[in-house]
Design a protein around this motif. Structure first.
Motif, PDB file in Angstrom:
ATOM      1  N   LEU A  18      31.735  39.822  37.403  1.00  8.52           N
ATOM      2  CA  LEU A  18      31.517  39.032  38.054  1.00  8.52           C
ATOM      3  C   LEU A  18      32.425  37.477  38.047  1.00  8.52           C
ATOM      4  O   LEU A  18      32.450  36.969  38.706  1.00  8.52           O
ATOM      5  N   VAL A  19      32.664  37.598  36.640  1.00  8.58           N
ATOM      6  CA  VAL A  19      33.852  36.715  36.341  1.00  8.58           C
ATOM      7  C   VAL A  19      35.117  36.440  37.102  1.00  8.58           C
ATOM      8  O   VAL A  19      35.430  36.165  37.539  1.00  8.58           O
ATOM      9  N   SER A  20      35.259  37.813  36.808  1.00  7.72           N
ATOM     10  CA  SER A  20      36.757  38.069  38.257  1.00  7.72           C
ATOM     11  C   SER A  20      36.506  37.920  39.618  1.00  7.72           C
ATOM     12  O   SER A  20      37.342  37.440  39.862  1.00  7.72           O
ATOM     13  N   PHE A  21      35.300  38.627  39.819  1.00  8.15           N
ATOM     14  CA  PHE A  21      35.153  38.500  41.402  1.00  8.15           C
ATOM     15  C   PHE A  21      34.916  36.418  40.993  1.00  8.15           C
ATOM     16  O   PHE A  21      35.561  35.560  42.540  1.00  8.15           O
ATOM     17  N   LEU A  22      34.121  35.486  40.620  1.00  5.82           N
ATOM     18  CA  LEU A  22      34.453  34.385  40.496  1.00  5.82           C
ATOM     19  C   LEU A  22      35.568  33.683  40.590  1.00  5.82           C
ATOM     20  O   LEU A  22      36.007  32.843  41.923  1.00  5.82           O
ATOM     21  N   ALA A  23      36.801  34.403  39.981  1.00  2.00           N
ATOM     22  CA  ALA A  23      37.686  34.210  39.579  1.00  2.00           C
ATOM     23  C   ALA A  23      38.650  34.316  40.812  1.00  2.00           C
ATOM     24  O   ALA A  23      39.659  32.861  41.206  1.00  2.00           O
ATOM     25  N   VAL A  24      38.738  35.099  42.082  1.00  2.00           N
ATOM     26  CA  VAL A  24      39.529  35.184  42.771  1.00  2.00           C
ATOM     27  C   VAL A  24      38.579  34.508  43.890  1.00  2.00           C
ATOM     28  O   VAL A  24      39.480  33.633  45.324  1.00  2.00           O
ATOM     29  N   VAL A  25      37.061  34.482  43.847  1.00  2.00           N
ATOM     30  CA  VAL A  25      36.955  33.467  45.018  1.00  2.00           C
ATOM     31  C   VAL A  25      37.840  32.436  44.892  1.00  2.00           C
ATOM     32  O   VAL A  25      38.355  31.789  45.808  1.00  2.00           O
ATOM     33  N   LEU A  26      37.559  31.981  43.625  1.00  2.00           N
ATOM     34  CA  LEU A  26      37.980  30.471  43.471  1.00  2.00           C
ATOM     35  C   LEU A  26      39.571  29.911  43.638  1.00  2.00           C
ATOM     36  O   LEU A  26      39.576  28.917  44.295  1.00  2.00           O
ATOM     37  N   ARG A  28      41.037  31.430  45.953  1.00  2.00           N
ATOM     38  CA  ARG A  28      40.970  31.779  47.267  1.00  2.00           C
ATOM     39  C   ARG A  28      40.849  30.607  48.061  1.00  2.00           C
ATOM     40  O   ARG A  28      41.449  30.090  48.992  1.00  2.00           O
ATOM     41  N   LEU A  29      39.530  29.573  47.070  1.00  2.00           N
ATOM     42  CA  LEU A  29      39.064  28.753  48.011  1.00  2.00           C
ATOM     43  C   LEU A  29      40.209  28.065  47.641  1.00  2.00           C
ATOM     44  O   LEU A  29      39.882  26.502  48.683  1.00  2.00           O
ATOM     45  N   ALA A  30      40.776  27.513  46.674  1.00  2.00           N
ATOM     46  CA  ALA A  30      41.536  26.288  46.175  1.00  2.00           C
ATOM     47  C   ALA A  30      42.851  26.431  47.221  1.00  2.00           C
ATOM     48  O   ALA A  30      43.469  25.977  47.619  1.00  2.00           O
TER      49      ALA A  30
END
Length: 144
Positions: A18-26, A28-30
């Motif tokens: 979950l943390v890895s997925f959120l890190a990738v999303v963040l 990409r969002l950046a």
């Protein structure tokens, strides 16, 4: 390993995923926000000169409209002057010209009648009335 330890390991793995997925999303969002910021900066950079050009064009159009308004008012004044001149000419010369024309017509008729009386009756003159011709003798009968 007990059931609690396995459950703890499963929860830890789930949290890591979950943390890895959120890190990738963040990340990409950046990247998206950075690209959006660059795009807004480019648009602002290009929009400022365009707005300045549009403002100059509007000012020029306003100046042209002011000129057209002045020309239209001058044309209106010339039109009213021409109308007044036409009315003056018609009232000054119209009546006398009509009288002269009527006098000339009367003189011509008198001269034509005088010429008809003096001339030999070579060929009778005919007048067309409502689709038929009437001889001069018959015409004189009607007038009498």
């Amino acid at each position: 390993m007990t059931g609690g330890e396995v459950a703890g390991i499963l929860v830890a793995v789930f949290w890591a995923i979950l943390v890895s997925f959120l890190a990738v999303v963040l990340v990409r969002l950046a990247q998206t926000l950075r690209a959006t910021t660059e795009l807004v900066a480019d648009v602002t950079e290009q929009a400022v000169p365009l707005l300045a050009d549009a403002s100059a064009t509007v000012r020029s159009a306003q100046a042209q409209l002011d000129r057209v308004d002045a020309i239209a008012s001058d044309v209106q004044e010339v039109t009213s002057n021409a109308s007044a001149l036409s009315t003056t000419v018609a009232s000054t010369f119209g009546g006398p010209l009509v009288k002269v024309a009527a006098f000339g017509y009367g003189v011509r008729r008198v001269l034509n009648r005088k010429g008809e009386e003096d001339a030999p009756a070579a060929q009778p003159r005919r007048t067309v009335v409502v689709g038929r011709s009437v001889s001069p003798a018959r015409r004189k009968k009607r007038k009498g």
